[in-house]
Motif scaffolding. Structure first.
Motif, PDB file in Angstrom:
ATOM      1  N   GLN A  80       0.815  -1.216   0.000  1.00 40.51           N
ATOM      2  CA  GLN A  80       0.000   0.000   0.000  1.00 40.51           C
ATOM      3  C   GLN A  80       0.854   1.274   0.000  1.00 40.51           C
ATOM      4  O   GLN A  80       0.367   2.355   0.349  1.00 40.51           O
ATOM      5  CB  GLN A  80      -0.952  -0.039   1.195  1.00 40.51           C
ATOM      6  CG  GLN A  80      -1.923  -1.196   1.027  1.00 40.51           C
ATOM      7  CD  GLN A  80      -3.000  -1.226   2.095  1.00 40.51           C
ATOM      8  OE1 GLN A  80      -3.681  -0.243   2.319  1.00 40.51           O
ATOM      9  NE2 GLN A  80      -3.125  -2.354   2.757  1.00 40.51           N
ATOM     10  N   SER A  84      -6.946   8.287  -1.958  1.00 43.65           N
ATOM     11  CA  SER A  84      -6.598   6.996  -1.372  1.00 43.65           C
ATOM     12  C   SER A  84      -6.574   7.210   0.144  1.00 43.65           C
ATOM     13  O   SER A  84      -6.482   8.342   0.620  1.00 43.65           O
ATOM     14  CB  SER A  84      -5.226   6.529  -1.862  1.00 43.65           C
ATOM     15  OG  SER A  84      -4.227   7.422  -1.372  1.00 43.65           O
ATOM     16  N   GLU A  85      -6.628   6.118   0.883  1.00 45.04           N
ATOM     17  CA  GLU A  85      -6.638   6.250   2.350  1.00 45.04           C
ATOM     18  C   GLU A  85      -5.403   7.008   2.830  1.00 45.04           C
ATOM     19  O   GLU A  85      -5.454   7.803   3.753  1.00 45.04           O
ATOM     20  CB  GLU A  85      -6.663   4.862   2.982  1.00 45.04           C
ATOM     21  CG  GLU A  85      -7.904   4.095   2.615  1.00 45.04           C
ATOM     22  CD  GLU A  85      -8.602   3.495   3.805  1.00 45.04           C
ATOM     23  OE1 GLU A  85      -7.920   2.917   4.655  1.00 45.04           O
ATOM     24  OE2 GLU A  85      -9.843   3.617   3.882  1.00 45.04           O
TER      25      GLU A  85
END
Ligand code: B12
Length: 391
Positions: free
Chosen positions: A95, A162-163
């Motif tokens: 990620q 995105s996070e």
């Protein structure tokens, strides 16, 4: 919502407290060591987001990214540590979050040979039985005391919304920085957008966090694609850090469609953080359908929310508030749109509900009263509350 114009330039930014996430792996309930370490960390000015025990690698990584922590501390006693730590590191890498450090311990269950293997896979340090707390603290300050770069949102490295990207914007909001606009968007101060926002407050121990988790479950079920954000506040201790522990009791809020951020009050009285409003603006831009704000446990005179901040306010109480006279002193009983008596299975709940109903009737504002048992699955009271929160 009123826009904040007093954002600071990068040169004036206050030094943010170091943020760590701590957790105990799945199938492991040995939380004694990590509880001791958490207290030591906050005593030294660190903000600790504690995820609790029996947590999967996926939960740990999701939370670490959303909370934008500098490192993850894992306490592991039940074996499988080589694989578990490796999975955490692997997921961070996948990620794009491998600047988040990983360290941990586990008494005598992690051997020196295991620790060597774990370090080769990217673990920064493993602490064995007999390590002093001072030694752990020195390592943490030395290794994680300065931010990994880049800390501010970067349009280059992160997919917008995105996070990771959202988390970095919230960190910037917490620092008071004038954040750069998201690609293709105007700054929050130029064009404020707000998600539907519900403010949830009440005294400590009334069950706000459990109730929010149950509301999250109902939200996820009723909206198959929509995303929910939760801003959860805990008090910063004077001169110390903060134990941001609401995630530890939450289950449904670990869903991939829920973005949760824990905020320390960092010296501000009243139940919210100085950055709450700025964080809300960014969550609005990120397109969350609903934001739930949980305040710290509040006292009689607190009025955490104004209408510029939230669409509706919920006051959560437990039946044991004391005598009827106490009800005359709780300011939020005048302000809240909905009053919840949680733990309504306790003795005295019926009397409490009748007394609160009378008190609300005097206000003549059409405020709703709901009785819930948030710890119970499929509680009809929580269903009723969820329905009342809809636009
Ligand atoms: C206390 C304890 C329990 C308590 C736990 C209470 C709690 N809430 O934590 C209870 C009684 C509940 C318990 C239950 C069980 N336990 Co037990 N337990 C222990 C015991 C005796 C001590 C662990 C401890 O907390 N030590 C206190 C801490 C502060 O000291 P420390 O471990 O040295 O920690 C230092 C460093 O390791 C480091 N550190 C540790 N974590 C972290 C994290 C970070 C981030 C950092 C930086 C540093 C760090 O810093 C600490 C400070 O010096 C150990 C044996 C042992 N001596 O380790 C067994 C032990 C861990 N338990 C064991 C077992 C098997 C169990 C049970 C499965 C027993 C059963 N059959 O039911 C259950 C499982 C519980 C569960 N749900 O997971 C085994 C594990 C065996 C294995 N992995 O192969 C052990 C090793 C006992 C044994 N020799 O068989 N247990």
């Amino acid at each position: 919502m009123k826009a904040k114009r007093s954002q600071k330039s990068t040169a004036e930014l206050p030094k943010l407290p170091l943020r760590l996430l701590t957790a105990v792996p799945i199938c492991d309930g040995h939380d004694s060591a990590i509880n001791t370490l958490n207290l030591e960390f906050i005593r030294h000015g660190i903000e600790v987001i504690y995820l609790g025990y029996h947590r999967s690698a996926a939960d740990i990584v999701r939370a670490a990214i959303q909370e934008d922590v500098r490192a993850i501390g894992i306490s592991s006693y039940n074996g499988g540590h080589v694989e578990f730590f490796a999975e955490v590191i692997d997921r961070l890498k996948k990620q794009g979050a491998d600047d988040i450090g990983v360290f941990g311990g586990g008494g005598g269950t992690i051997t020196a040979a295991d620790a060597e293997r774990m370090k080769k896979k990217g673990v920064d340090e493993i602490f064995f039985a007999g390590t002093s707390l001072v030694e752990v603290l020195e390592f943490v300050k030395k290794t994680y005391g300065t931010p990994a770069k880049p800390r501010l949102p970067s349009t280059r490295a992160m997919a917008p919304h995105s996070e990771r990207d959202i988390a970095r914007h919230l960190t910037a909001a917490e620092s008071g920085a004038a954040v750069a606009p998201w690609r293709g968007q105007t700054t929050p101060s130029a064009a404020p957008i707000r998600s539907r926002t519900i403010g949830i407050t009440g005294p400590g121990g009334a069950g706000k966090t459990t109730l929010i988790d149950e509301l999250a479950l109902r939200f996820l079920r009723s909206n198959p694609r929509a995303r929910l954000a939760i801003l959860s506040h805990d008090p910063s201790l004077v001169g110390h850090g903060a134990l941001l522990g609401d995630r530890a009791t939450m289950i449904y809020s670990q869903d991939d469609r829920v973005f949760m951020r824990s905020l320390g009050t960092r010296g501000q009285a009243g139940g919210l953080s100085p950055a709450t409003e700025r964080c809300l603006q960014w969550l609005g831009h990120a397109g969350f359908e609903l934001v739930l704000i949980e305040t710290v446990g509040i006292g009689q005179e607190a009025m955490p929310f104004g209408s510029e901040l939230v669409d509706k306010t919920v006051l959560v109480m437990s039946p044991d508030y004391g005598s009827r006279l106490q009800l005359q002193k709780i300011v939020m009983l005048n302000m809240a749109n909905i009053v919840v008596v949680n733990k309504s299975d306790l003795a005295g709940a019926k009397t409490a509900a009748a007394e609160i109903e009378q008190r609300l009737a005097l206000n003549q504002r059409g405020q709703k009263l709901v009785l819930t048992v948030a710890k119970r699955h499929r509680d009809a009271g929580v269903d009723q509350l969820f329905a009342l929160l809809k636009p």
